[in-house]
Enzyme design. Structure first.
Site, short mmCIF file in Angstrom:
data_model
loop_
_atom_site.label_atom_id
_atom_site.label_comp_id
_atom_site.label_asym_id
_atom_site.label_seq_id
_atom_site.Cartn_x
_atom_site.Cartn_y
_atom_site.Cartn_z
N SER A 66 41.18 45.93 37.75
CA SER A 66 40.98 47.01 38.72
C SER A 66 39.91 48.02 38.33
CB SER A 66 42.30 47.74 38.98
OG SER A 66 43.15 46.94 39.78
N ALA A 67 39.42 47.96 37.11
CA ALA A 67 38.32 48.86 36.76
C ALA A 67 37.11 48.60 37.65
CB ALA A 67 37.94 48.70 35.29
#
Length: 387
Positions: A66-67
């Protein structure tokens, strides 16, 4: 330290913290820091393959899960700055046929009510851009858009990504490459570069510890799994939480992130690949005012969603596409910092007040459902102590 490339003497405490974080752990990791527009820390350590024989190198990349949402957010704000994208406009202005009456800003702030698709999606959907965007365009929102928020764990990438694709008239992976121009940062990974990717083992946590993130066969951090509300939600096949993390079901396949099929796909909320230096470069440029004007950045990182998260069932905070520090994701000492974490421990953030940016990219995944990754605290504390 093995693999150290550069550490400004004034930031040696960060190098020492990184050494302590790495000691005794399998796999490898990298950390990078920008301060006042300069790369002041660029370190890596350990091994990058399954058997521990291939050393981590300068160009080793990690799937950061999700970064990569912060990467998409940056691209959206860059287009808004150029006048190509109105964040307050209805999604349907850019995406004809999109059924939900919501805005681009709602998509970015996890307020659109589309964190999941209700019907069970057929095999292969995770890798089919048109199938996923088509399903989301036709989906009925789980709540009235704009009224509440809930983490769009995987759908964020297709929702925001499809808008960007239509505005930029190219696939999202091409937009990230051509518009942001950060070496070592990509959505997916070209087959010719597969040898650069670090092997990710399943997280060290029981399957019931927390919701799982796409491709990981592991977990996306949320509140303590013992909390009755979350445990109940994950046991309910029709709940928002279960659907958000487990539909399409194939996203839970153990080891999927290490496959050529995963790397070849465009799953922008979950299959971004990066070096720590690349993500730190991106956020370093943001806090230095090189990518976005101060007023544009100010709007981008202002809090838009705070309070109970309808998916994670905990208190979370989001700006327009960026995660903000909260109880379950305390990634910076300044509440005005912005960035995004990734399942298993990846982290990238910028602090505009301090003029710093940090990124940490591990291959050894750790599930921390009740709070921030335990490896972040010493790194972040050491960084702020150097200022």
């Amino acid at each position: 330290m093995e693999g150290a490339v550069w550490c400004d003497p004034a930031f040696r405490p960060v190098a020492e913290a990184f050494r302590q974080v790495c000691d005794g752990r399998p796999g490898g990791a990298a950390v990078a820091v920008y301060a006042d527009g300069r790369l002041v820390v660029d370190l890596w350590h350990g091994t990058a393959d399954r058997d521990g024989r291939r050393a981590w190198e300068r160009d080793t990349v990690v799937n950061v899960f999700s970064a990569s949402k912060g990467v998409l957010a940056t691209l959206a704000h860059l287009y808004a700055q150029r006048g190509l994208l109105d964040l307050d406009a209805p999604v349907a202005r850019y995406w004809p046929g999109f059924a939900t009456a919501t805005t681009i800003a709602d998509l970015l702030a996890h307020r659109s009510g589309l964190p999941a698709v209700r019907r069970t999606l057929p095999p292969g959907s995770l890798f089919d851009w048109d199938a996923m965007t088509g399903a989301l365009a036709a989906e009925t929102p789980w709540w009235s858009p704009g009224e509440r928020h809930g983490y769009h764990a995987v759908t964020f990438g297709w929702l925001v990504g499809e808008v960007l694709r239509r505005v930029g008239e190219r696939p999202v992976r091409d937009l990230v490459r051509d518009e942001l121009r950060v070496p070592g940062l990509s959505i997916g990974l070209p087959a010719a570069q597969a040898g650069r990717a670090a092997y990710l083992a399943p997280p060290e946590a029981p399957p019931e510890a927390a919701p799982k993130e796409a491709g990981q066969g592991g977990q996306e951090g949320g509140p303590d799994a013992a909390a009755p509300a979350l445990a109940s939600a994950m046991a309910d096949p029709g709940s928002i939480t279960m659907k958000a993390f487990c539909n399409p079901p194939e996203q839970l396949t153990p080891g999927l992130v290490n496959t050529a099929r995963w790397r070849a796909a465009e799953i922008p909320a979950a299959n971004g690949h990066a070096t720590a230096r690349a993500l730190a470069t991106l956020y370093g440029r943001l806090v230095a005012g090189e990518l976005l004007h101060p007023d544009v950045l100010g709007r981008a990182v202002a809090s838009r969603s705070e309070g109970r998260d309808e998916v994670l069932l905990a208190e979370t905070r989001f700006a327009l596409g960026y995660m903000l520090p909260s109880e379950i994701r305390r990634f910076a000492l300044n509440p005005r910092a912005f960035g995004h974490s990734g399942s298993g421990g990846a982290l990238a953030f910028g602090d505009p007040d301090a003029g710093i940016a940090l990124s940490y990219t591990p291959s050894h995944l750790i599930t921390s459902p009740a709070g921030p990754d335990p490896r972040w605290e010493p790194l972040v504390a050491a960084l702020y102590a150097c200022l």
